[in-house]
Design an enzyme around this catalytic site. Structure first.
Site, PDB file in Angstrom:
ATOM      1  N   PHE A 135       0.856  -1.179   0.000  1.00 27.13           N
ATOM      2  CA  PHE A 135       0.000   0.000   0.000  1.00 27.13           C
ATOM      3  C   PHE A 135       0.898   1.237   0.000  1.00 27.13           C
ATOM      4  O   PHE A 135       1.868   1.307   0.754  1.00 27.13           O
ATOM      5  CB  PHE A 135      -0.927   0.001   1.220  1.00 27.13           C
ATOM      6  CG  PHE A 135      -2.001   1.038   1.127  1.00 27.13           C
ATOM      7  CD1 PHE A 135      -3.089   0.841   0.290  1.00 27.13           C
ATOM      8  CD2 PHE A 135      -1.923   2.219   1.844  1.00 27.13           C
ATOM      9  CE1 PHE A 135      -4.088   1.802   0.180  1.00 27.13           C
ATOM     10  CE2 PHE A 135      -2.911   3.184   1.735  1.00 27.13           C
ATOM     11  CZ  PHE A 135      -3.996   2.972   0.904  1.00 27.13           C
ATOM     12  N   ASP A 214       1.901  -5.164   8.648  1.00 31.03           N
ATOM     13  CA  ASP A 214       0.736  -4.307   8.461  1.00 31.03           C
ATOM     14  C   ASP A 214      -0.474  -5.230   8.293  1.00 31.03           C
ATOM     15  O   ASP A 214      -0.540  -6.000   7.338  1.00 31.03           O
ATOM     16  CB  ASP A 214       0.932  -3.427   7.224  1.00 31.03           C
ATOM     17  CG  ASP A 214      -0.235  -2.480   6.966  1.00 31.03           C
ATOM     18  OD1 ASP A 214      -1.353  -2.763   7.441  1.00 31.03           O
ATOM     19  OD2 ASP A 214      -0.031  -1.474   6.266  1.00 31.03           O
ATOM     20  N   TYR A 239     -11.031   0.454  10.635  1.00 30.14           N
ATOM     21  CA  TYR A 239     -12.222   0.870   9.885  1.00 30.14           C
ATOM     22  C   TYR A 239     -12.546  -0.036   8.709  1.00 30.14           C
ATOM     23  O   TYR A 239     -13.548   0.187   8.027  1.00 30.14           O
ATOM     24  CB  TYR A 239     -12.103   2.321   9.410  1.00 30.14           C
ATOM     25  CG  TYR A 239     -10.852   2.659   8.630  1.00 30.14           C
ATOM     26  CD1 TYR A 239     -10.724   2.326   7.287  1.00 30.14           C
ATOM     27  CD2 TYR A 239      -9.809   3.348   9.239  1.00 30.14           C
ATOM     28  CE1 TYR A 239      -9.584   2.646   6.583  1.00 30.14           C
ATOM     29  CE2 TYR A 239      -8.664   3.681   8.541  1.00 30.14           C
ATOM     30  CZ  TYR A 239      -8.560   3.328   7.204  1.00 30.14           C
ATOM     31  OH  TYR A 239      -7.420   3.653   6.498  1.00 30.14           O
ATOM     32  N   LYS A 240     -11.753  -1.063   8.459  1.00 33.17           N
ATOM     33  CA  LYS A 240     -12.060  -1.985   7.365  1.00 33.17           C
ATOM     34  C   LYS A 240     -12.883  -3.153   7.910  1.00 33.17           C
ATOM     35  O   LYS A 240     -14.028  -2.993   8.283  1.00 33.17           O
ATOM     36  CB  LYS A 240     -10.766  -2.443   6.695  1.00 33.17           C
ATOM     37  CG  LYS A 240      -9.955  -1.296   6.075  1.00 33.17           C
ATOM     38  CD  LYS A 240      -8.744  -1.822   5.359  1.00 33.17           C
ATOM     39  CE  LYS A 240      -7.792  -0.696   4.937  1.00 33.17           C
ATOM     40  NZ  LYS A 240      -8.382   0.199   3.920  1.00 33.17           N
ATOM     41  N   ARG A 388     -12.172  -4.541  -7.297  1.00 28.62           N
ATOM     42  CA  ARG A 388     -11.876  -5.171  -6.015  1.00 28.62           C
ATOM     43  C   ARG A 388     -13.172  -5.381  -5.239  1.00 28.62           C
ATOM     44  O   ARG A 388     -13.976  -4.460  -5.085  1.00 28.62           O
ATOM     45  CB  ARG A 388     -10.901  -4.283  -5.224  1.00 28.62           C
ATOM     46  CG  ARG A 388     -10.226  -4.976  -4.065  1.00 28.62           C
ATOM     47  CD  ARG A 388      -9.168  -4.073  -3.447  1.00 28.62           C
ATOM     48  NE  ARG A 388      -9.750  -2.894  -2.822  1.00 28.62           N
ATOM     49  CZ  ARG A 388      -9.170  -2.198  -1.844  1.00 28.62           C
ATOM     50  NH1 ARG A 388      -7.999  -2.567  -1.386  1.00 28.62           N
ATOM     51  NH2 ARG A 388      -9.742  -1.130  -1.340  1.00 28.62           N
TER      52      ARG A 388
END
Length: 429
Positions: A135, A214, A239-240, A388
């Site tokens: 990322f 991560d 938050y995912k 995605r």
């Protein structure tokens, strides 16, 4: 379970849903009735109870309790209390995890700490190793630390550098005696591919490097055991898959063997041994508290708890089994029902290497996704050309998967995506 060895139809999906003892969790999310939400890998859905918790913080604890609520409502201890709950999902023990700051800030802390440890133990190691396909913020943070450290060196010193893994530079070749820190995403944000955490950690340690994981795209999506893997540090967002709300605070885990060695580059007052002594010099707190920095965002932090409580109620192994079943089903249906279109699966088929989202490349991926979203099937788009789809077993069913693929098939068959409206670029994709 829906069989993937024989013809699948919507009726068989509905029958499998009726036998699924995890389906009751779907009612504990406040989702629009006309939406199939396949973007929980980017922003999780709203848990029932989160709004009430936020209102309680605002009206009762802030409105009536005022500043007293730091003590009476437990605000001061909230980062550690939530950290202990979250830690149970990632193989951590009490006192090893804290919820605080953003993923980027926590990554900065851990890379800086790993380098500081190596400066003491192995000062010639000056490479931060990460992935070219990581990322972007992970790469940027590593580059920023390297640039800052180099600005402090004279021209004769060995320079710090960021080394990027890719197809031409595999991990085995990149891990040499110059590597100080390895910073990897457990699940790749674009493809959903998984590293073998235990294997990679063991290899890095054998070659003298410190390892940071991560967990943004794996916490709450796949079983994780940081302790068993012997990892050094881990960071991630809430938050995912953990459904903490937009921009909710992140977390940081530190192996106990490093906690008292951890050098906090962001030495704010909340990480002080006695913050209200108002001392004129920094003295780090013992244990996990030293990884805090400044005053915590209590309202957004409090909304994390309803989602965490659901994960602690559900069994992670059952969630993982359903995730793999749903991702298998999604892949099979797309390949069967959309096979006439230029879709390329880039997510691993191997269960051991797959996270909980599925990605396909399509040359017109951006407008295709916009057309799909307009029909109430919400996924997201990532460059280059990647559709995605987040498969979140707490609130997705097999019939959701069937209906989502049918919508994708119709968008592709009808070329509904081929309009100026869907080709217009938005600020957030």
């Amino acid at each position: 379970m829906v069989s993937t060895t024989q013809s699948v139809d919507r009726q068989s999906c509905a029958a499998a849903d009726a036998r699924d003892d995890l389906m009751h969790f779907k009612d504990r999310f406040d989702l629009p009735s006309d939406v199939i939400y396949l973007d929980g890998n980017s922003l999780g859905a709203l848990p029932v109870g989160a709004l009430e918790r936020a209102q309680e913080v605002i009206t009762a604890e802030w409105g009536n309790g005022l500043i007293r609520s730091w003590n009476t409502a437990g605000w001061f201890d909230l980062p550690r209390r939530l950290g202990d709950k979250l830690g149970r999902l990632i193989g951590a023990r009490a006192g090893e995890t804290v919820v605080t700051d953003s993923t980027s800030l926590n990554l900065f802390k851990t890379i800086a700490a790993g380098i500081r440890m190596q400066q003491v133990d192995h000062p010639v190691r000056r490479v931060i190793l990460t992935e070219r396909d990581n990322f972007p913020t992970d790469i940027y943070v590593a580059q920023g630390i390297s640039d800052f450290l180099n600005s402090t060196l004279d021209d004769t010193g060995n320079r710090y550098e960021v080394r990027l893994l890719d197809d031409e530079l595999p991990l085995e070749d990149a891990l040499d005696e110059s590597v100080a820190v390895v910073a990897l995403s457990h699940a790749n944000y674009r493809t959903g591919s998984l590293w073998d955490m235990a294997e990679v950690t063991a290899m890095a340690h054998e070659r003298g490097a410190v390892v940071i994981w991560d967990l943004c795209h794996s916490a709450g999506a796949v079983p994780i055991d940081l302790t068993a893997a012997g990892a050094d540090f881990a960071i991630g967002c809430t938050y995912k898959y953990l459904n903490g709300g937009p921009g909710s605070p992140a977390f940081i885990w530190v192996n106990p063997r490093h906690q008292e060695r951890f050098w906090q580059p962001l030495s704010g007052w909340w990480g002080h041994a006695d913050p209200f002594a108002m001392a004129d010099a920094y003295a780090p707190a013992e244990g996990i508290s030293r990884f805090l920095c400044g005053t915590q965002p209590i309202t957004s932090m409090a909304m994390i708890e309803p989602g965490l409580d659901m994960f602690l109620e559900a069994d992670m192994s059952r969630l993982r089994a359903k995730s793999l079943e749903l991702t298998d089903l999604f892949i099979e249906l797309v390949e069967q029902r959309c096979g006439d279109h230029p879709l390329e699966l880039i997510t691993p088929r191997d269960h051991d290497r797959r996270g909980s989202h599925v990605s396909f490349r399509h040359p017109d991926g951006y407008p295709v996704m916009n057309a799909l979203i307009a029909r109430g099937v919400i996924g997201d788009y990532r460059e280059p050309e990647v559709l995605r789809f987040g498969i979140t077993p707490l609130y997705l069913s097999r019939t959701d998967i069937w209906d989502a693929v049918e919508a994708l098939r119709d968008v592709l068959d009808s070329c509904a995506w081929d309009t100026a409206e869907f080709k217009k670029r938005h600020a957030v994709t």
